[in-house]
Design a protein around this motif. Sequence first.
Motif, PDB file in Angstrom:
ATOM      1  N   LYS A  84       0.800  -1.232   0.103  1.00  0.00           N
ATOM      2  CA  LYS A  84       0.147   0.075  -0.166  1.00  0.00           C
ATOM      3  C   LYS A  84       0.929   1.207   0.088  1.00  0.00           C
ATOM      4  O   LYS A  84       1.904   1.298   0.575  1.00  0.00           O
ATOM      5  CB  LYS A  84      -0.955   0.172   1.297  1.00  0.00           C
TER       6      LYS A  84
ATOM      7  N   LYS B 253       1.612   4.868   1.248  1.00  0.00           N
ATOM      8  CA  LYS B 253       1.406   5.816   2.476  1.00  0.00           C
ATOM      9  C   LYS B 253       0.340   6.812   2.070  1.00  0.00           C
ATOM     10  O   LYS B 253       0.462   7.386   1.216  1.00  0.00           O
ATOM     11  CB  LYS B 253       2.504   6.576   2.844  1.00  0.00           C
ATOM     12  N   THR B 254      -0.530   6.962   3.009  1.00  0.00           N
ATOM     13  CA  THR B 254      -1.669   8.092   2.766  1.00  0.00           C
ATOM     14  C   THR B 254      -1.302   9.168   3.250  1.00  0.00           C
ATOM     15  O   THR B 254      -1.167   9.596   4.490  1.00  0.00           O
ATOM     16  CB  THR B 254      -2.985   7.483   3.290  1.00  0.00           C
TER      17      THR B 254
ATOM     18  N   ASP C  66      -4.768   5.525  -1.124  1.00  0.00           N
ATOM     19  CA  ASP C  66      -4.240   4.239  -1.066  1.00  0.00           C
ATOM     20  C   ASP C  66      -4.545   3.335  -2.196  1.00  0.00           C
ATOM     21  O   ASP C  66      -5.420   3.561  -2.819  1.00  0.00           O
ATOM     22  CB  ASP C  66      -4.881   3.438   0.086  1.00  0.00           C
TER      23      ASP C  66
ATOM     24  N   ASP D 277      -3.604  -0.856  -3.984  1.00  0.00           N
ATOM     25  CA  ASP D 277      -2.947  -2.035  -3.664  1.00  0.00           C
ATOM     26  C   ASP D 277      -2.434  -2.159  -5.263  1.00  0.00           C
ATOM     27  O   ASP D 277      -3.221  -2.105  -6.393  1.00  0.00           O
ATOM     28  CB  ASP D 277      -3.939  -3.178  -3.627  1.00  0.00           C
TER      29      ASP D 277
ATOM     30  N   TYR E 143      -2.436   8.134  -6.972  1.00  0.00           N
ATOM     31  CA  TYR E 143      -2.333   6.567  -6.209  1.00  0.00           C
ATOM     32  C   TYR E 143      -0.834   6.650  -6.002  1.00  0.00           C
ATOM     33  O   TYR E 143      -0.237   5.653  -5.352  1.00  0.00           O
ATOM     34  CB  TYR E 143      -2.546   5.482  -7.382  1.00  0.00           C
TER      35      TYR E 143
END
Length: 274
Positions: free
Chosen positions: A3, A5-6, A65, A67, A154
């Motif tokens: 993921k 980092k947000t 986030d 994937d 993203y």
Amino acid sequence: MMKFKTKKAMSKFLLSVFCIAALHSAACAGKSDNLLKNSTENADAKNTDVVSLKDLTQDQIFYSDGDFVDFTYEDLKKHAVSIVKAEVTDELTSENSMSHMDEDGYVTSFCSVRTVKLLDVYQDSAGYSAGDEIKVQDWSAIFEENGEMHMDSYGPEPLIKGDTYILYLENGSTMSGSPCIISGFLGQVNLNALSAECENYNILVKTIVEFESDLSDSVKKTVLSADEIQQPSSGSDAGRERLNIETASGDLEVDLSIDDSVPNSLKVTVQTNE
């Protein structure tokens, strides 16, 4: 899987990420005709002016986030249709962005189509040559939702105009129909912002060693065969190698400090000399 980092949550967006299926489909698979049609209709209906990042406030900029397939360096090379060094020649705007909304008016996917000039071609089956100007699909976009413009990404940031990147590209069925940068930030190395803080440090180091260095075969083999690359601790007696990397803005001197004194361990520091 991994993921991002947000930096800032954006709960009102219902986001779907391309490139999370099998390796063969890891490049933003989607129904290009419908998405392009929706994007064009929305632009015509609203007749909005072109919006760029400089027009947005910090509250309008988001990092979501996503994937992605967690490729190793070797798998990334094998999956890439093209590996190129390229200068980004345009800005991210609402005009080169695409977004797709569901029936409830929420953005479910987005991308942008950016223009790059090829400076070098390392691996290719698409017929590219140095000097070509091509379109690539990036993981950031500027779009309107609920009457307000936003930028969402993203990855750590959109491709930066004027910077030089090494890009790993996939030519499969993509949202835009253009070649897509593989697995978000994993498939791009910004040569103008080399840093050990990036999340794809293994790929950064191996990319510049393989494609941008004249290191000895033994040193290259040591770096490229390492399962994991870490930074040396301060005061390390690591051996130093200097690379001269050509970018669109001029030559870049980079020092690699390589420490393989511990069995099954490789530590490399990347330092840019201004």
